[in-house]
Scaffold this motif. Structure first.
Motif, short mmCIF file in Angstrom:
data_model
loop_
_atom_site.label_atom_id
_atom_site.label_comp_id
_atom_site.label_asym_id
_atom_site.label_seq_id
_atom_site.Cartn_x
_atom_site.Cartn_y
_atom_site.Cartn_z
N ASN A 240 0.85 -1.19 0.00
CA ASN A 240 0.00 0.00 0.00
C ASN A 240 0.89 1.24 0.00
O ASN A 240 1.53 1.57 0.99
CB ASN A 240 -0.90 -0.04 1.24
N MET A 241 0.93 1.92 -1.14
CA MET A 241 1.86 3.05 -1.30
C MET A 241 1.41 4.29 -0.52
O MET A 241 2.24 5.10 -0.11
CB MET A 241 2.03 3.39 -2.79
N GLN A 242 0.08 4.43 -0.29
CA GLN A 242 -0.39 5.57 0.51
C GLN A 242 0.09 5.41 1.96
O GLN A 242 0.54 6.38 2.59
CB GLN A 242 -1.92 5.63 0.49
N SER A 243 0.03 4.17 2.46
CA SER A 243 0.49 3.88 3.82
C SER A 243 2.00 4.14 3.96
O SER A 243 2.46 4.74 4.93
CB SER A 243 0.17 2.42 4.17
N LEU A 244 2.77 3.71 2.95
CA LEU A 244 4.23 3.91 2.97
C LEU A 244 4.56 5.40 2.90
O LEU A 244 5.42 5.89 3.66
CB LEU A 244 4.88 3.15 1.79
#
Length: 518
Positions: A240-244
């Motif tokens: 999950n790139m938003q989380s990263l």
């Protein structure tokens, strides 16, 4: 959930991943199943305590009853009362090369899986759907075996020293130069164990005052390495790139806890292919974030090297990216190369530093010479340096087998996780009773499969995990699929509500989704 990603030009190819949500009824029944098992577990523990039932597990000695128990937690209870019921599904003894087919020693238990006895019978020609033999190099005949046998007669089996003392052979130097060339990096170093490559090198790269951002589904070796390093660890949601990005922003804005000083280093830990989910890392996006926030990237290619990319060079080649964008490229020789050990590739300064400061470089015994030769020969075969196209053909065969097998399972109505190009294929079982039942029923039909449950997966997401190989013929896959279909009907495993509809005029690697009512 289906992901079909193009994402503003970051991806040069479609990126299709499927993680279908667990049906509500199945989730409820799975919890009920575990609840019933837990109740019976407490009942049986009570009976064992009062000597009504014979106690088979290890217990504290009478004179140590007042001591603090060595371990007393849920996993201990789980092992006694849940795992023991289906223990026959694991540790099955193989007595042949782990190729496309294997021979297995038959064993029986007369005390409900506490102990096993061997019958002396060997079950022949079981189709092997569980080994990580992606390119089919686990074999007892051929160029790799001949080369390894020749080196064995010249160098012997063991080195009996570390690389820094008397254990540095010309073969080790040759292997490291070849690995660097294969990966397209300045330098590389080989290690004797894949697990230790992660767990012993991460502490050499980061320490106190550093931040590790780790995917929640990273392998145990990455988790152990991160914990041993002493660095602060923060977890982001799987792929999950938003989380990263949120964690990266917070790390840069807030700095270290209490002091608010900037972090010394920020290291992102990801895998190429996640071995339990069958998903592929969103590497173009990870690299874009890494560059944007000036952090470092550690990529574990244990399952993806050899198995992805047009010429088997892993997830970096699969996405058409440059190896220079990945700071630390790690991988293992245990899967696609049919050998043992691991490697780290990157800039020369990085590898020179690790030769001096990595525990697995300084203290561990060197790779065995025949194993080194197996890696060299198989890698040259993949690169085409042996003068044949066998390696390239194996990479293409694996890709074809993967897409065919995944598509057929989806058409049957199973819930299949992961990316359409991933040779790791998880088939969801969910319920605890179906873990053992699936493994046993498949073995009855001469198919060897790996079933996986807690603690390797979340407790309600038990699954069977198939690993495809270039050594599998279409006939083998069709036989396996026929038996899986039969067992799926028998155990009622076809949970998917997005069943694939086979089209007669559809090209080989395309799929069509149609909603089907339950």
């Amino acid at each position: 959930i289906n992901h079909i990603v193009h994402n503003g030009g970051l991806y040069k190819r479609p990126f299709n991943e499927a993680f279908e949500e667990t049906p509500m009824l199945v989730a409820v029944l799975t919890y009920v199943g575990y609840g019933v098992l837990t109740l019976f577990g407490y009942l049986r523990d009570f009976m064992r305590q009062w000597k009504i039932e014979k106690c088979q597990n290890a217990t504290e000695r009478e004179e140590q009853k007042d001591f603090v128990p060595l371990y007393q937690d849920f996993e201990n209870f789980y092992n006694r009362n849940l795992y023991m019921r289906i223990r026959d599904s694991w540790n099955r003894p193989i007595c042949s090369v782990p190729g496309a087919k294997v021979d297995m020693m038959e064993r029986v238990s007369h005390d409900y899986n506490w102990t096993f006895t061997y019958t002396g019978r060997v079950i022949k020609d079981i189709i092997n759907m569980g080994s990580y033999n992606y390119l089919g190099f686990a074999q007892k005949a051929g160029t790799c075996q001949e080369a390894a046998a020749k080196v064995l007669s010249q160098y012997g089996a063991g080195v009996c020293s570390t690389r820094q003392e008397m254990g540095n052979l010309d073969k080790h130097e040759e292997l490291e130069q070849l690995v660097a060339r294969f990966l397209g990096v300045e330098s590389a170093m080989a290690y004797g164990m894949g697990f230790a490559t992660n767990s012993m090198n991460i502490p050499a790269l980061v320490g106190k005052g550093c931040l590790i951002l780790s995917d929640e589904l990273n392998h145990a070796s990455l988790v152990l390495g991160a914990r041993l390093s002493g660095a602060t660890i923060r977890i982001f949601k799987h792929n999950n790139m938003q989380s990263l990005e949120k964690l990266l922003k917070d790390a840069i804005v807030h700095g270290q806890p209490r002091t608010r000083r900037p972090w010394k280093k920020i290291l992102i830990l990801v895998e190429g292919i996640y071995s339990m989910e069958g998903s592929i890392v969103r590497l173009p996006e990870v690299i874009a974030l890494k560059k944007k926030y000036k952090s470092y990237l550690y990529l574990d290619e244990a399952h993806s090297i050899g198995a992805l990319g047009p010429s088997g060079r892993g997830v970096v080649e699969y996405f058409g990216l440059s190896p220079e964008d990945v700071d630390v490229m790690m991988g293992t020789f245990t899967k696609s190369f049919g050998a043992a050990g691991g490697y780290i590739g990157g800039k020369k300064e990085l590898i020179d530093y690790l030769r001096t400061y990595s525990h697995s470089a300084v203290y561990a015994t060197s790779l065995s010479p025949p194993v080194v030769e197996q890696i060299i020969t198989s890698m040259k075969c993949i690169m085409g340096e042996d003068g044949t196209t066998v390696g390239k053909a194996r990479v293409q065969q694996l890709a074809e087998n993967t897409r065919y097998f995944r598509r057929r399972l989806k058409e049957m109505g199973f819930i299949i996780y992961g990316n359409e190009d991933s040779p790791v294929v998880p088939l969801m079982l969910y319920m605890p009773a179906k873990i053992g039942a699936f493994g046993r029923e498949m073995l009855k039909r001469n198919i060897g499969v790996v079933v996986v449950g807690f603690p390797a997966t979340p407790i309600i997401e038990s699954r069977a995990r198939f690993c495809l190989s270039a050594a599998h013929t279409k006939e083998m896959l069709d036989t396996a699929l026929k038996e899986i279909n039969e067992v799926g009907d028998l155990l009622q495993l076809k949970y998917s509500r997005h069943r694939l509809v086979p089209l007669l005029d559809r090209p080989f690697d395309e799929t069509t989704y149609e909603e089907t009512e339950d």
